[in-house]
Design a protein around this motif. Structure first.
Motif, short mmCIF file in Angstrom:
data_model
loop_
_atom_site.label_atom_id
_atom_site.label_comp_id
_atom_site.label_asym_id
_atom_site.label_seq_id
_atom_site.Cartn_x
_atom_site.Cartn_y
_atom_site.Cartn_z
N ASN A 120 -77.39 -10.12 -5.50
CA ASN A 120 -76.12 -10.21 -6.83
C ASN A 120 -75.17 -10.75 -6.51
O ASN A 120 -74.18 -10.91 -5.04
CB ASN A 120 -75.48 -8.58 -6.41
CG ASN A 120 -74.59 -7.85 -7.28
OD1 ASN A 120 -74.08 -8.59 -8.18
ND2 ASN A 120 -74.28 -6.87 -7.31
N VAL A 121 -74.32 -11.31 -7.45
CA VAL A 121 -73.41 -11.93 -6.72
C VAL A 121 -71.74 -11.80 -7.77
O VAL A 121 -72.29 -10.57 -8.75
CB VAL A 121 -73.30 -13.27 -7.33
CG1 VAL A 121 -74.71 -14.16 -6.46
CG2 VAL A 121 -73.73 -13.69 -9.14
N ASP A 122 -70.64 -11.49 -7.68
CA ASP A 122 -69.64 -11.12 -7.71
C ASP A 122 -68.69 -11.67 -9.50
O ASP A 122 -69.32 -12.85 -9.38
CB ASP A 122 -68.21 -12.05 -6.93
CG ASP A 122 -67.16 -10.82 -7.31
OD1 ASP A 122 -67.31 -10.74 -8.54
OD2 ASP A 122 -66.10 -11.02 -6.69
N ILE A 123 -69.00 -10.60 -10.22
CA ILE A 123 -69.06 -10.78 -11.52
C ILE A 123 -68.10 -11.88 -12.02
O ILE A 123 -68.47 -12.98 -13.18
CB ILE A 123 -69.41 -9.57 -12.66
CG1 ILE A 123 -69.28 -10.45 -14.36
CG2 ILE A 123 -68.22 -9.10 -12.26
CD1 ILE A 123 -69.71 -8.41 -14.35
N SER A 124 -67.33 -12.42 -11.10
CA SER A 124 -66.26 -12.59 -11.37
C SER A 124 -66.31 -13.71 -11.30
O SER A 124 -65.23 -14.83 -11.31
CB SER A 124 -64.43 -11.83 -10.84
OG SER A 124 -64.63 -12.38 -9.40
#
Lengths: 537, 320
Positions: free
Chosen positions: B171-175
């Motif tokens: 998962n990677v930070d959506i921002s």
């Protein structure tokens, strides 16, 4: 391999839980850096890297190898998360591989041949058998910039000794500390202790200033700095350009991704989402030999699985060495080696690593169910039944038990296999509430490691061999190696004869890397070092 | 309606209390000791027995169950959810840190399931006993039968390893990377949606078939309304009432499925956190997780009930 395999979960759910807590053993620090640097930092400059001309190889000065290593991000899949950031609390092997060997340092560490070399300590001396004087290297700093001082060694050791952790036992023989100057500390022991240096290897040195926030922030002295830890997700590290050994590390950033299931980790490697998988079972690694997209790194180690035989639940097995010998005659080690470990690893009966100076090659108990039957008949024991406890998610134990079960059946012995969740298994292990229990130990450099951890509980409960107990103490209070070898030879003889533990074999350990990864190291004890890994284009 | 909602909200408290008691007692009755887990097998050493006891004392495990429970109840009443026995980090922080990932996963999976199940279910009902119907029913059977773990692994092999279209996991930070985040959400959400979609589709199809056979639909057809109007306006609205009930229950059950999917795809959420807390015997973290998950499930049920009332005027009148 078994050390780490114990940390493994085939079952993806158990993987997480066990990975986090499993087998709980001492880790160690990286071996001495001997390989020349092959970094070419011009390719991917690290914008956040601290400039450190003295430590960072100048781009123009680096000879270009045939492949072009670049400074970049190394992404490694780990099947277990760490439990805490505190190096004085965690005893997980995965903590050793992910944090202790990358972020932290100790006074001493193992050389590749498992001899002891200085880590934070530049040198040490023994004015007498009970005194160690350590002198720290010049210019040591923590990642925070604070200087490392001799008083921090005293602070760290006292914190460890006072703590409710397993490391305290390694310092119980310390009589006192004397900080001679900022770089020199003297440690006085109560009794002569042959494995004192060995015990120091996992004892990380920290500054008193970080203790208040150590559960969320960690500042060490290692080749990598901790950037962040997201539970069950990622441990992000970045290169420490001020590291006290030059030319290490060789990547800008290092990410450990937590992927509990081995097969998923392999697919991540094949898809290029990670560059390496920290540990995988042999049953996964061996078939990948020759694969184009994955390189199995299979290394023989001295870690070994065993059956512990002196539990409280079965009086026949507990009270009779003859019965235990009969059980040993039913274990087809050739079948175990071929089936469970893909033909890898050394067979042995002794608890000492086969490559160790103290090892005694004792050949006995060749597979002979008929002999076992006769032995039991002589003991007037019929229809013996017992249960072996294995750990859920650790298939090696169960597979070995199944092979043993077949041999025992030939001898008319009924064996049941009970696979237990780790916490339940641990309860039974601690309380000795079992007939026979499967277990695994990592490799060790000093035999007293296993004697104190694996045999001592049996000395105190069930194994009434006082001579063996006496030998164990004497061997660790003797510094002369020839004398120690003699004492441990006798102890090995007694152990193999009485069989409080039935050693299965030494096991290999396997990692997987992408083809462009080099410098991956697994030491003979089964610990993994990634500080010198390079990624080539 | 307001009275009904208030009544249901108040009803959450006994449910949560009951569940917390059950979890509290069951986890402590299960074999396994958090203190021993901390010390590992070295807890077997005689010299470490005192450490084991000291750790148990520090963790409050040497108190009677009732005292432990009352202390915990007192603490959470004051907003103190305690610290994890394992990591020593605040339980609330750990839960809140993981909650968005799980909510996102469940929301995405629910959307996928609804977007697939309704059109396909209606199509299968309208084209009953045709090849289209049979293909859809076959897919439903497969969706219900296939283990999500296997399905997840299979689509990783296809879309990540072979086609290299999507990242395998994580998962990677959506921002920081919205596209990367979305890419990583596709496979776990789809995998989680498979069972829900199949389950809903089966129900939508069956309900629509029954509705389309009813007298009022026949009347509507006899009046000359188009098939589209009959199906969507009369048939679907009527079927929605019962389908919504099933959807509510099934979406709640996604929390259970999320445990598997989160680990397969390295999508670290509360499901994984909770299971790990069970295996670690991390009592405070488990209690915190279960407490909030229980509240979450009861809230989902509440929302379903409210929606049920909005869709079905008869229910509104019954509730006053």
């Amino acid at each position: 391999m078994k050390t780490n395999e114990l940390m493994k979960r085939r079952n993806f759910v158990k993987a997480t839980a066990l990975g986090g807590t499993a087998i709980l053993l001492a880790s160690c620090t990286p071996p001495a850096s001997a390989t020349p640097v092959v970094g070419a930092p011009t390719a991917v400059p690290a914008p956040t890297a601290v400039p450190a001309p003295t430590a960072v190889p100048a781009p123009t000065a680096v000879p270009a190898p045939t492949a072009s290593p670049v400074l970049s991000t190394l992404r490694i899949s780990s099947n277990g998360d760490i439990d805490t950031l505190d190096p004085h609390v965690s005893q997980l092997i995965t903590y050793g591989n992910q944090i202790r060997n990358t972020v932290m340092n100790s006074l001493v560490k193992y050389a590749p041949d498992l001899s002891y070399v200085g880590d934070l300590a530049e040198s040490w001396e023994n004015p007498d058998d009970k005194t160690y004087i350590f002198r720290l290297r010049d210019g040591l700093t923590y990642h925070s910039g604070q200087s490392v001082e001799a008083s921090h060694v005293e602070f760290s050791y006292k914190r460890l000794a006072d703590g409710k952790n397993v490391w305290a036992g390694r310092l119980k023989n310390v009589a006192g500390y004397q900080v001679i100057d900022k770089k020199t500390i003297q440690i006085n022991l109560k009794e002569t202790q042959a494995d004192f240096l060995d015990g120091c290897i996992s004892l990380s040195i920290i500054s008193p200033e970080i203790v208040a926030t150590i559960d969320t922030k960690l500042s060490g002295t290692g080749p990598f700095k901790l950037v962040s830890w997201k539970t069950n997700d990622t441990i992000a590290l970045e290169a420490n350009q001020q590291f006290h050994f030059p030319k290490v590390p060789k990547v800008d950033t290092l990410d450990f991704k937590i992927i509990p299931e081995d097969q998923i980790a392999v697919t991540n490697l094949q898809s290029g989402d990670v560059d390496a998988v920290l540990t995988v079972p042999m049953t996964i690694a061996a078939p990948l030999k020759g694969a184009k997209d994955v390189v199995p790194v299979i290394v023989p180690t001295s870690s070994f699985p065993l059956f512990e035989m002196i539990g409280k639940n079965n009086k026949f097995i507990r009270n009779s060495a003859k019965v235990r010998q009969a059980l040993a005659l039913c274990l087809d080690k050739d079948a175990v080696k071929a089936t469970v470990y893909n033909g890898e690893g050394n067979q042995k009966w002794s608890f000492v690593p086969t490559s160790h100076w103290a090892y005694k090659d004792i050949k006995t108990y060749a597979y002979d169910p008929a002999g076992a039957k006769a032995l039991l008949a002589a003991e007037k024991i019929n229809n013996l039944e017992f249960t072996v406890l294995c750990i859920q998610g650790y298939p090696d134990g169960e597979k070995t038990a199944v092979i043993w079960q077949a041999g025992l059946a030939e001898a008319g012995i009924t064996m049941k296999i009970e696979v237990q969740e780790l916490s339940v298994w641990l309860d039974n292990y601690i309380n000795h509430t079992y007939d026979v229990i499967w277990n695994v130990f990592p490799g060790f450099a000093d035999p007293n490691y296993f004697v104190s951890l694996g045999l001592d509980p049996h000395f105190k409960d069930g194994w009434g061999n006082k001579d063996a107990a006496k030998l164990a103490v004497e061997a660790n209070q003797t510094l002369d190696q020839a004398k120690r070898k003699e004492l441990y030879a006798q102890l090995q003889d007694m152990t193999v004869a009485d069989l409080p533990v039935l050693v299965i074999q030494e096991t290999p350990m396997a990692s997987l890397t992408a083809p462009n990864i080099s410098g991956w190291q697994i030491n003979p004890l089964g610990f993994i070092f990634v500080n010198e890994v390079t990624i080539s284009i | 309606m307001v009275g009904y909602v208030a009544q249901r909200v108040v009803g959450i408290f006994p449910t949560v209390f009951f569940v917390s008691v059950i979890v509290f007692v069951l986890i402590r009755m299960a074999p396994g000791d958090p203190a021993a887990m901390r010390l590992g097998r070295e807890a077997a050493l005689e010299e470490n027995k005192s450490k084991l006891e000291a750790l148990r004392h520090e963790m409050g495990l040497d108190q009677p169950f009732t005292v432990q429970y009352l202390l915990w109840l007192g603490d959470i009443s004051a907003g103190d959810f305690g610290n994890s026995l394992r990591s020593k980090r605040p339980n609330l922080d750990l839960f809140v840190e993981k909650l968005p990932a799980t909510l996102e996963l469940i929301t995405a999976a629910s959307l996928i399931a609804i977007l697939v199940s309704f059109p396909c279910g209606i199509l299968a009902a309208v084209r009953r006993r045709t090849y289209i119907d049979r293909i859809i029913v076959g897919c439903v059977s497969a969706g219900l039968a296939v283990p999500s773990f296997w399905f997840g692994l299979a689509i990783i092999v296809v879309f990540s390893v072979n086609l290299k279209l999507l990242p395998a996991s994580g998962n990677v930070d959506i921002s920081k990377d919205p596209w990367g985040h979305f890419q990583r959400l596709i496979m776990p959400a789809t995998t989680l949606a498979v069972y829900l979609a199949a389950s809903l589709l089966r129900f939508v199809r069956a309900d629509m078939i029954e509705t389309l056979s009813s007298d009022y639909v026949r009347t509507a057809i006899a009046k000359g309304l188009t098939q589209k109007v009959v199906v969507l306006k009369h048939g679907l609205r009527n079927s929605l009432v019962s389908v919504l009930t099933v959807a509510g229950v099934e979406i709640s059950s996604l929390l259970g499925g999320a445990v598997i999917i989160e680990q397969v795809f390295g999508w670290s959420g509360v499901g994984w956190l909770t299971v790990q807390a069970i295996f670690d015997r991390d009592y405070p973290l488990l209690q915190t997780s279960v407490l909030f998950l229980t509240i979450g499930v009861t809230l989902i049920n509440l929302v379903v009930d409210i929606a049920y009332g909005l869709i079905n005027p008869k229910m509104r009148s019954l509730r006053g």
